[in-house]
Design a protein around this motif. Structure first.
Motif: not given
Lengths: 419, 75
Positions: A49, A75-77, A342, A344, A378, A382, A398, A408, A410-412
């Motif tokens: 990351g 992961s998914f985006y 986090r 960003r 961002t 987690r 995220d 966007q 983002l998932a994991t």
């Protein structure tokens, strides 16, 4: 392939790279290489990351011979198209990606890893291609990659690694090689490392209108120099620099550029029915990039720490970027539940050849939103739950808020199992 | 390009520091540095995903993992 650089600023960076390599190669010996806490290779491996490299040896525990670990991550985006970004094209995109990595410490001095990854990519640009009979296979893009890596402890000080792999897509295949070396210095208060990677890609040039314009090649080299340093009993950090050189076909084959004809008939193939004609994106065939990055983590008390990280980036296409990423780490249940939050901030300038609007053809031209002026925020985090000594589950989420409207998600989800 | 040259100079300044390292803390003072909250993770599966997302959706690359482009198709 021989690199053929044309820009006047490149020699200075090339000299910098050589000097840095020379400096690292002259560092005196000390102990090194081992498994990091999460099982990846050596001190020049990437850090998840954050925008840095270097796995600090002071924070790692060597695996024992016979140890095996399987890490599985889904992961998914996704990002939609709100009409901002490139107004002429639908830029919606969804990626689903499972990754599997098996890691085996064979002896005190040798370990290997096997990495398999698959992407299912669904995007508006692929949907477009699927309308053309000759590209009917492009109804979705399936990316498959495989990588094999080895790590060796050479002596009482040096650790080295190497990897090789390939990946394949509908219009693209790639072969990659890499090597790294690292060692502790200053009584293990510091670790220095260097890595090199090379990728050789073959690309079927399938344009926005389904035309196939032959095939092209692309070569990418990157070198990363990294440094981990214990600063005080409560503070440590990692720092580094990456120089990368790319040569060959660097345009995105299916990207189009609309040359507008004000007052002309509307073009129904464009997302906004604008007046104009679509042409293929054209970008220079070389690119040199430099990124300087670092992160410093400070312990607040047992189980609590904060981190400040960032990156400065520039390339000879005119893109300059800056990112700042503070993080907060907290153990919620000792030995069971860890958390990370986090933020960003990212900003970049547009590439020299990017324009929102073109009214005449130019030698180089792009309307790729990712090469435009851009900033993003961002927010994410987690949670990691340790089921027992051998198993842990991790969930990350995220949300990226972009200035061009291409927000966007983002998932994991990851499962780590040690044998 | 001036910006690139400036960054190269900054890189030159960093390099000698990295080559020397500093011994600042005795081993018995490193308890807090070994706290799980202080560990610099290196989960390669997450590095892989983050590289793909950020490298392909932004104009810059580098600093995540040890490669900076190549071997990955553009979305």
């Amino acid at each position: 392939m021989l690199l053929n650089f044309k820009r006047s600023s490149l020699p200075a960076l090339g000299v910098t790279t050589l000097i840095m390599l020379a400096l690292f190669s002259s560092v005196p010996a000390a102990p090194l290489f081992g498994q990091t806490e999460s099982g990846s290779a050596g001190a020049v491996e990437g850090v998840e990351g954050a925008e840095t490299t270097v796995a600090p040896e002071a924070q790692t525990s060597d695996s024992q011979p016979g140890d095996m670990k399987l890490t599985t991550r889904f992961s998914f985006y996704n990002h939609g198209d709100s009409g901002d970004g490139n107004p002429f094209l639908d830029e919606a995109l969804t990626v689903v990606e499972p990754v599997f990595i098996f890691d085996h410490t064979v002896t005190d001095t040798f370990a290997y890893s096997l990495d398999f990854h698959y992407d299912y990519v669904s995007s508006a640009s692929i949907d477009r291609l699927s309308k053309f009979p000759e590209q009917s296979g492009a109804s979705a893009d399936n990316y498959v990659g495989f990588d094999v890596g080895g790590r060796w402890k050479l002596s009482d000080g040096w650790k080295v690694g190497a990897h090789a792999g390939f990946s394949d897509e509908y219009d693209y295949d790639s072969v990659g090689f890499g090597a790294n070396a690292s060692r502790d210095i200053a009584g293990k208060d510091a670790t220095v490392g260097v890595s090199v990677n090379a990728y050789f890609d073959d690309i079927r040039v399938i344009q926005f209108n389904g035309n196939e314009a032959g095939s092209e090649t692309r070569t990418s080299f990157s070198t990363t120099a990294s440094w981990y340093q214990v600063i005080t009993p409560k503070v440590h950090g990692t720092f580094g620099a990456t120089v990368s050189l790319q040569d060959g076909f660097l345009s995105t084959a299916y990207n189009g550029v609309v040359i507008e004809t004000p007052g002309g008939p509307s073009n129904p193939t464009l997302d906004n029915n604008a007046s104009g004609t679509e042409f293929a994106e054209v970008l220079p065939d070389t690119r040199m990039r430099l990124a300087l990055f670092g992160r410093v983590r400070t312990s607040v008390s047992e189980g609590k720490a904060y981190e400040l990280g960032g990156r400065i980036y520039s390339d000879d296409w005119g893109v300059t970027s800056f990112s700042f990423e503070p993080r907060w780490y907290q153990t919620l249940i000792p030995g069971k539940l860890d958390s990370m939050a986090r933020y960003r901030f990212y900003t970049q300038t547009a590439a020299d050849d990017y324009e929102d609007h073109f009214f005449a053809a130019e030698k180089f031209m792009t309307q790729d939103s990712d090469l435009a002026d851009l900033s993003s925020h961002t927010l994410g985090g987690r949670l990691t739950y340790h089921l027992d000594n051998d198993d842990s589950l991790s969930f990350g989420l995220d949300y990226v808020l972009r200035s061009d409207g291409l927000d966007q998600v983002l998932a994991t989800f990851a499962w780590e199992h040690e044998f | 390009m001036p910006k690139l040259r400036r960054l190269a100079l900054v890189g030159l300044l960093f390099a000698p520091l990295a080559a020397t390292g500093c011994h600042t803390v005795e081993y018995y003072e490193k308890q807090l540095l070994s706290d799980p909250a202080m560990g610099f993770e290196t989960d390669p599966t997450e590095v892989h995903f983050q590289q793909k997302v950020f490298y392909s959706m932004e104009g810059s690359a580098g600093g995540i993992g040890d490669s900076a482009g190549g071997g990955c198709g553009c979305y």
